[in-house]
Design a protein around this motif. Structure first.
Motif, PDB file in Angstrom:
ATOM      1  N   GLU A 101      -7.916 -39.904 -24.518  1.00  0.00           N
ATOM      2  CA  GLU A 101      -6.933 -40.813 -24.237  1.00  0.00           C
ATOM      3  C   GLU A 101      -7.679 -41.706 -23.050  1.00  0.00           C
ATOM      4  O   GLU A 101      -5.548 -42.716 -23.128  1.00  0.00           O
ATOM      5  N   ARG A 102      -8.013 -41.704 -22.611  1.00  0.00           N
ATOM      6  CA  ARG A 102      -7.880 -43.032 -21.459  1.00  0.00           C
ATOM      7  C   ARG A 102      -9.219 -44.199 -22.498  1.00  0.00           C
ATOM      8  O   ARG A 102     -10.295 -44.592 -23.307  1.00  0.00           O
ATOM      9  N   ARG A 103      -8.896 -45.642 -22.244  1.00  0.00           N
ATOM     10  CA  ARG A 103      -9.011 -46.600 -22.374  1.00  0.00           C
ATOM     11  C   ARG A 103     -10.155 -47.608 -21.283  1.00  0.00           C
ATOM     12  O   ARG A 103      -9.541 -47.505 -20.499  1.00  0.00           O
ATOM     13  N   ILE A 104     -11.081 -47.867 -21.634  1.00  0.00           N
ATOM     14  CA  ILE A 104     -12.034 -47.617 -21.003  1.00  0.00           C
ATOM     15  C   ILE A 104     -12.956 -49.476 -21.123  1.00  0.00           C
ATOM     16  O   ILE A 104     -13.403 -49.647 -21.858  1.00  0.00           O
ATOM     17  N   HIS A 105     -12.628 -49.908 -19.886  1.00  0.00           N
ATOM     18  CA  HIS A 105     -12.075 -51.377 -20.480  1.00  0.00           C
ATOM     19  C   HIS A 105     -14.152 -52.290 -19.446  1.00  0.00           C
ATOM     20  O   HIS A 105     -14.812 -52.720 -20.245  1.00  0.00           O
ATOM     21  N   ARG A 106     -14.233 -51.582 -18.199  1.00  0.00           N
ATOM     22  CA  ARG A 106     -15.797 -52.008 -16.792  1.00  0.00           C
ATOM     23  C   ARG A 106     -16.056 -50.534 -16.444  1.00  0.00           C
ATOM     24  O   ARG A 106     -15.038 -49.394 -15.820  1.00  0.00           O
ATOM     25  N   LEU A 107     -17.158 -49.897 -16.512  1.00  0.00           N
ATOM     26  CA  LEU A 107     -18.046 -49.230 -15.253  1.00  0.00           C
ATOM     27  C   LEU A 107     -18.442 -50.347 -14.649  1.00  0.00           C
ATOM     28  O   LEU A 107     -19.673 -50.829 -14.699  1.00  0.00           O
ATOM     29  N   LEU A 108     -18.577 -49.993 -12.718  1.00  0.00           N
ATOM     30  CA  LEU A 108     -19.047 -50.494 -12.104  1.00  0.00           C
ATOM     31  C   LEU A 108     -19.729 -49.715 -11.354  1.00  0.00           C
ATOM     32  O   LEU A 108     -19.417 -49.476 -10.682  1.00  0.00           O
TER      33      LEU A 108
ATOM     34  N   VAL B  68     -16.867 -47.011  -9.624  1.00  0.00           N
ATOM     35  CA  VAL B  68     -15.372 -47.994 -10.188  1.00  0.00           C
ATOM     36  C   VAL B  68     -14.923 -48.447 -11.551  1.00  0.00           C
ATOM     37  O   VAL B  68     -16.415 -48.632 -12.042  1.00  0.00           O
ATOM     38  N   VAL B  69     -14.604 -47.607 -12.129  1.00  0.00           N
ATOM     39  CA  VAL B  69     -13.793 -47.821 -13.469  1.00  0.00           C
ATOM     40  C   VAL B  69     -13.023 -48.144 -13.610  1.00  0.00           C
ATOM     41  O   VAL B  69     -12.298 -48.221 -12.793  1.00  0.00           O
ATOM     42  N   ASP B  70     -12.200 -49.760 -14.295  1.00  0.00           N
ATOM     43  CA  ASP B  70     -11.361 -50.311 -14.917  1.00  0.00           C
ATOM     44  C   ASP B  70     -10.720 -49.494 -16.412  1.00  0.00           C
ATOM     45  O   ASP B  70     -11.726 -49.482 -17.533  1.00  0.00           O
ATOM     46  N   ALA B  71      -9.786 -49.215 -16.024  1.00  0.00           N
ATOM     47  CA  ALA B  71      -9.317 -48.347 -17.333  1.00  0.00           C
ATOM     48  C   ALA B  71      -8.094 -49.177 -17.369  1.00  0.00           C
ATOM     49  O   ALA B  71      -7.076 -48.797 -16.589  1.00  0.00           O
ATOM     50  N   SER B  72      -7.465 -49.270 -18.885  1.00  0.00           N
ATOM     51  CA  SER B  72      -5.950 -48.909 -18.898  1.00  0.00           C
ATOM     52  C   SER B  72      -4.717 -47.348 -18.590  1.00  0.00           C
ATOM     53  O   SER B  72      -5.088 -46.287 -19.059  1.00  0.00           O
ATOM     54  N   PRO B  73      -4.116 -47.374 -18.146  1.00  0.00           N
ATOM     55  CA  PRO B  73      -2.891 -46.804 -18.274  1.00  0.00           C
ATOM     56  C   PRO B  73      -3.250 -45.561 -19.318  1.00  0.00           C
ATOM     57  O   PRO B  73      -3.059 -45.557 -20.179  1.00  0.00           O
ATOM     58  N   LEU B  74      -2.785 -44.107 -18.989  1.00  0.00           N
ATOM     59  CA  LEU B  74      -2.526 -43.280 -20.009  1.00  0.00           C
ATOM     60  C   LEU B  74      -1.838 -43.478 -20.514  1.00  0.00           C
ATOM     61  O   LEU B  74      -0.151 -43.816 -20.169  1.00  0.00           O
ATOM     62  N   PRO B  75      -1.331 -43.160 -21.721  1.00  0.00           N
ATOM     63  CA  PRO B  75      -0.282 -43.379 -22.616  1.00  0.00           C
ATOM     64  C   PRO B  75       0.757 -42.445 -21.569  1.00  0.00           C
ATOM     65  O   PRO B  75       0.761 -41.631 -21.105  1.00  0.00           O
TER      66      PRO B  75
END
Length: 299
Positions: free
Chosen positions: A72-79, A127-134
């Motif tokens: 359910e997580r959308r992940i944009h970037r992983l650093l 560090v991960v850049d992720a969208s908020p959960l539904p």
């Protein structure tokens, strides 16, 4: 527990009247600005700073691993540093086994991550850049638990410290609570600080936001829940109550405790058997003890 769909992923499930209409993904300490391209280098073309976050920045091994493997997580970037990437290998394997589409990790050094995060943040090189959960509303929660005869929910009355809320989420996950309910106002946003304190539990236990806690308690009571407020003024200890059915444990903020209207909506007020020179517990510690007591009584 199934959450409402993320905006843009298809028809949304019913939303509670208690929830605010629209939440921008840039709230709660999430950084706004130009969108970063997925999989791009962590350094921007100008000035050598990492691009602004598109969602919320989660950090630390347990929160990032849990988000990485959460469908359910959308992940944009992983650093990640080299050591951070190595620590995440089990999560990479688990995500592949689930068929999740995830971006490639962008290599960074520890100092770059230090600059991105609050001072003193223990990021462990990840560090991960992720969208908020539904979002999940009270009506969604009631629908999910309608056929069950035994369930525990924690409701927090204006608990504002993200470390406390995160720790309560962690205890809720450990002792099998199905959700943590908080107020829209006077409650922390789901930032990296909260997620770090929850140690991955944010992905497992829904955090349900309501505009009016007293009204939310009424909704839960109408759906078979018995609400028990925790306060030092309780006439009996929690252990003396029948907590085998659907139960809401209602806990107040540090110092002020439960508000009057919240207490009036509770079916019972109970206390923990504390004593000695320190007669009260931090709210997160009290929640852990209360959840343990409920789990023990249900064995």
């Amino acid at each position: 527990m199934t959450r409402s769909r993320h905006p843009g992923s298809g028809p949304a499930s019913s939303r509670s009247s208690d929830r605010a209409a629209d939440r921008s993904p840039d709230r709660g300490g999430e950084r706004s600005g130009a969108k970063a391209q997925q999989g791009s280098s962590p350094r921007s073309a100008k000035g050598g700073r990492p691009p602004a976050a598109r969602g919320v920045l989660l950090y630390g091994l347990h929160p990032v691993a849990a988000a990485w493997t959460n469908p359910e997580r959308r992940i944009h970037r992983l650093l990640a540093t080299d050591s951070g990437r190595a620590a995440l290998e089990p999560a990479f394997a688990a995500a592949r086994a689930l068929g999740l589409q995830r971006p490639e990790a962008s290599p960074v050094d520890r100092l770059e991550l230090d600059r991105m995060l609050p001072a003193g943040a223990v990021h462990q090189g990840i560090v991960v850049d992720a969208s908020p959960l539904p979002e999940l509303g009270i009506e969604d929660l009631c629908n999910e638990l309608e056929s069950e005869t035994s369930a525990v929910i924690v409701a927090l009355d204006q608990v504002t410290d993200p470390h406390n809320v995160g720790a309560i989420l962690r205890s809720a996950a450990a002792f099998g609570a199905r959700a943590v309910v908080v107020t829209e106002r006077h409650a922390p946003e789901t930032t990296g600080v909260l997620a770090k304190s929850a140690s991955g539990a944010l992905e497992a236990v829904p955090l349900v936001r309501v505009t009016n806690l007293a009204r939310a308690l009424t909704d839960l009571q109408q759906n078979g829940f018995w609400s028990v407020g925790l306060a030092e003024s309780g006439e009996s200890t929690l252990a003396k109550l029948d907590l085998t059915g659907k139960t809401v444990l209602v806990m107040g903020a540090e110092g002020s405790g439960l508000r009057r209207l919240t207490m009036e909506r509770c079916d019972a007020i109970a206390r923990l058997p504390t004593g000695g020179p320190v007669g009260s517990l931090n709210v997160s510690n009290a929640a852990a003890v209360a959840l343990y007591e409920v789990a023990r009584l249900r064995e």
